[in-house]
Design an enzyme around this catalytic site. Structure first.
Site, PDB file in Angstrom:
ATOM      1  N   ASP A 118      -0.240  -2.913   1.693  1.00 47.90           N
ATOM      2  CA  ASP A 118       0.548  -1.783   2.188  1.00 47.90           C
ATOM      3  C   ASP A 118      -0.350  -0.812   2.947  1.00 47.90           C
ATOM      4  OD1 ASP A 118       2.399   0.174   2.649  1.00 47.90           O
ATOM      5  OD2 ASP A 118       2.575   0.822   0.564  1.00 47.90           O
ATOM      6  N   ASP A 365       2.985   0.164   9.457  1.00 46.79           N
ATOM      7  CA  ASP A 365       3.109   0.061   8.001  1.00 46.79           C
ATOM      8  C   ASP A 365       3.455  -1.367   7.578  1.00 46.79           C
ATOM      9  OD1 ASP A 365       3.505   0.444   5.317  1.00 46.79           O
ATOM     10  OD2 ASP A 365       5.373   1.577   5.527  1.00 46.79           O
TER      11      ASP A 365
END
Length: 590
Positions: A118, A365
């Site tokens: 992440d 992201d």
């Protein structure tokens, strides 16, 4: 009267016998089940002990290897570029998992933990032993007692570092996410080890991590055990994984790259892999004769043509020049200090810019499944994709309605309208069926004739965004991987990462995107480990213990019923003789 009394007494005895038998059989069943469970638990403990011993042996071997490596490094003055890279396999996909994850080792001896990669968050966390509000994941909750190097971050009222709160004599770990879920617990420190598949050297350092004691929403049901945040450290904040990684390995360049395919991918620490670049692979195979008479060292421009037969080609007949020179990577500046934001200046569809703003800050992201864009841009893209989405090829009215469209009748005229009409005709001719799933998301049977998107970056550089990327595979269809932004937060998610090598240069604060043929890693090929979660299996039948208990009870009742019928038959023979036997001797003589 006596016969009645005898029958009543015997039935009372029979009732007691039945009750005792059921109680005995049930207890025997429970004892057997408990014995089986205890044996399985003992086997599990033995396996864990073996894992500890193996971990200790690995530590000794690692020390020997490190000594040998140090000697070798002193003698070797020249290193290959590939030896400076540390590659880690990524698993997962967009449809089934909705994320990509990697395996790292925590503690000494190590316990493997699967972690979602992440780039939009900064924490490293996972559930720990004793968590009652945590879901069932790939591995068992991390057991701090198994590790010799684990240390809980205790506190006394208000002496937690990094501005953390003290809750229950432990420094609190708390993480909130944009969809509304929370995970919380406490902080602890331990050794993190990254086993690379291409480099025998292991990166290892101490890290402050979060122990989950409560999970909600998506985290409760995800298969991966935890989250690995790759964003940067904030002032006075807990040092992040990526900052500590490069701090403890100063020989590495502060660059990492992520390359994901439809199934799995790769995380590269210390740089990027030029061999994966799509332009490199095309050059190695065969270059266009008309455009590539010079050597590969010169600037290479690839003309993207019509997308009638191949989804890797452009959607319209107008040539779009896109630089694919390996040595001429176009970098985009990171616009914010601690998160990976970049600016985009346009989004083109069939030559028409559908952005109504001059620029847009978007977060890069890898923790977001889909790409989130402003509602007005989403509606524009969705409008044109809806025209190309035909779910009933036998509906002549709908087909003719689409074919009669003119450029002036569209919500926004297209620069390359003729190419749009050609793509529509080809979709109809080839019967590229389209269906809609939840929230009206379009899914096509094939990628053929679907449009490429172009994102305008700095210096007016247009980056191609192919259907094979912004669509994701769902069974036998390709579905749209775009969504409306939430909380006014535009995000370039995994449907933008796919089939690109996304390079993060932390030294120069810049990011690059290069079309690449990323490696695939199926989850089924992932190595197993001693601490992975396994449902306990019955050694007799692969069924739950409840079903086994019911089976034993049914068997016991069957036996008891047989006994009752047998005893009943005996009673009738003893106390209810046949009619011939009821005659007295006097009656017989008369």
């Amino acid at each position: 009267m006596n016969n009645y009394f005898l029958r009543k007494e015997n039935f009372f005895i029979l009732f007691c016998f039945v009750f005792v038998s059921i109680f005995f059989v049930s207890n025997v069943t429970i004892i057997k089940c408990n014995n089986v469970e205890n044996k399985i638990d003992n086997v599990g403990k033995k396996i864990e002990n073996v894992g500890k011993k193996i971990g200790d042996m690995e530590n000794k071997n690692d020390n020997v290897e490190n000594k040998n490596d140090n000697v070798g490094n002193k003698n070797d003055n020249v290193k290959n570029a590939s030896s400076d890279l540390y590659k880690y396999k990524l698993y997962g996909d967009i449809d089934e998992y909705a994320y990509y994850f990697l395996d790292i080792d925590i503690g000494k001896p190590s316990q493997r933990i699967s972690l979602i990669l992440d780039t939009g968050s900064s924490s490293l966390s996972f559930p720990c032993n004793g968590c009652k509000d945590c879901g069932i994941h790939m591995e068992k909750p991390y057991n701090l007692n198994y590790s010799k190097t684990s240390s809980i971050l205790y506190c006394n009222k208000s002496n937690c570092p990094y501005g953390l709160k003290c809750v229950g004599n432990k420094c609190e770990y708390l993480q909130s996410y944009c969809e509304g879920s929370q995970i919380y617990g406490f902080y602890f420190s331990d050794i993190v080890t990254l086993p690379s598949y291409n480099n025998k050297n292991k990166i290892s350092f101490e890290k402050l991590m979060g122990c989950h004691m409560h999970e909600e929403s998506l985290f409760l049901h995800q298969q991966a055990t935890g989250v690995l945040g790759f964003s940067l450290t904030k002032p006075n904040g807990v040092p992040t994984f990526v900052d500590l990684l490069f701090k403890h390995t100063p020989s590495l360049k502060p660059i990492y790259s992520i390359c994901v395919s439809e199934h799995g991918g790769e995380l590269i620490i210390g740089g990027y892999e030029p061999d994966y670049f799509l332009s490199n692979q095309k050059e190695k195979q065969k270059m266009d004769k008309s455009d590539n008479n010079s050597s590969n060292k010169g600037n290479v421009s690839i003309k993207l043509k019509n997308n009638d037969k191949n989804d890797d080609e452009e959607n319209n007949s107008k040539d779009v020049i896109v630089s694919n020179n390996v040595e001429d990577i176009v970098w985009q500046a990171i616009t914010r200090k601690y998160y990976y934001y970049i600016k985009i200046y346009g989004l083109d569809l069939y030559g028409t810019n559908i952005m109504d703003k001059k620029e847009l800050d978007m977060l890069v992201d890898s923790g977001s499944t889909f790409t989130h864009i402003p509602e007005n841009i989403y509606n524009q893209i969705n409008y044109y994709l809806d025209i190309l989405c035909i779910h009933d090829m036998t509906n002549i009215y709908e087909i003719n309605k689409r074919l009669k469209l003119t450029n002036e009748s569209l919500n926004k005229p297209l620069v390359y309208f003729e190419d749009f009409k050609t793509a529509l005709k080809n979709i109809i001719q080839n019967e590229n069926l389209c269906i809609k799933i939840v929230d009206g998301v379009q899914c096509w049977k094939s990628l053929e004739n679907l449009p490429n998107l172009y994102i305008t970056l700095s210096n007016n550089y247009k980056m191609i965004w192919k259907p094979s990327s912004y669509l994701y595979k769902k069974e036998s269809f390709w579905c749209k991987g775009l969504e409306k932004q939430v909380n006014n937060k535009p995000i370039l998610g995994l449907t933008f990462f796919k089939n690109k090598q996304v390079i993060f240069d932390l030294q120069q604060n810049q990011i690059a995107f290069i079309e690449s043929k990323c490696p695939s890693n199926l989850t089924s090929s992932r190595p197993r480990t001693f601490n992975e979660y396994r449902e306990k299996e019955n050694i007799f039948l692969k069924v739950s213990y409840i079903n086994l208990y019911c089976l034993w009870l049914l068997l016991a009742l069957t036996i008891l019923l047989s006994l009752i019928l047998y005893v009943r038959k005996m009673f009738y023979m003893d106390y209810f003789p046949l009619s011939d036997q009821n005659k007295s001797p006097i009656q017989e003589s008369t």
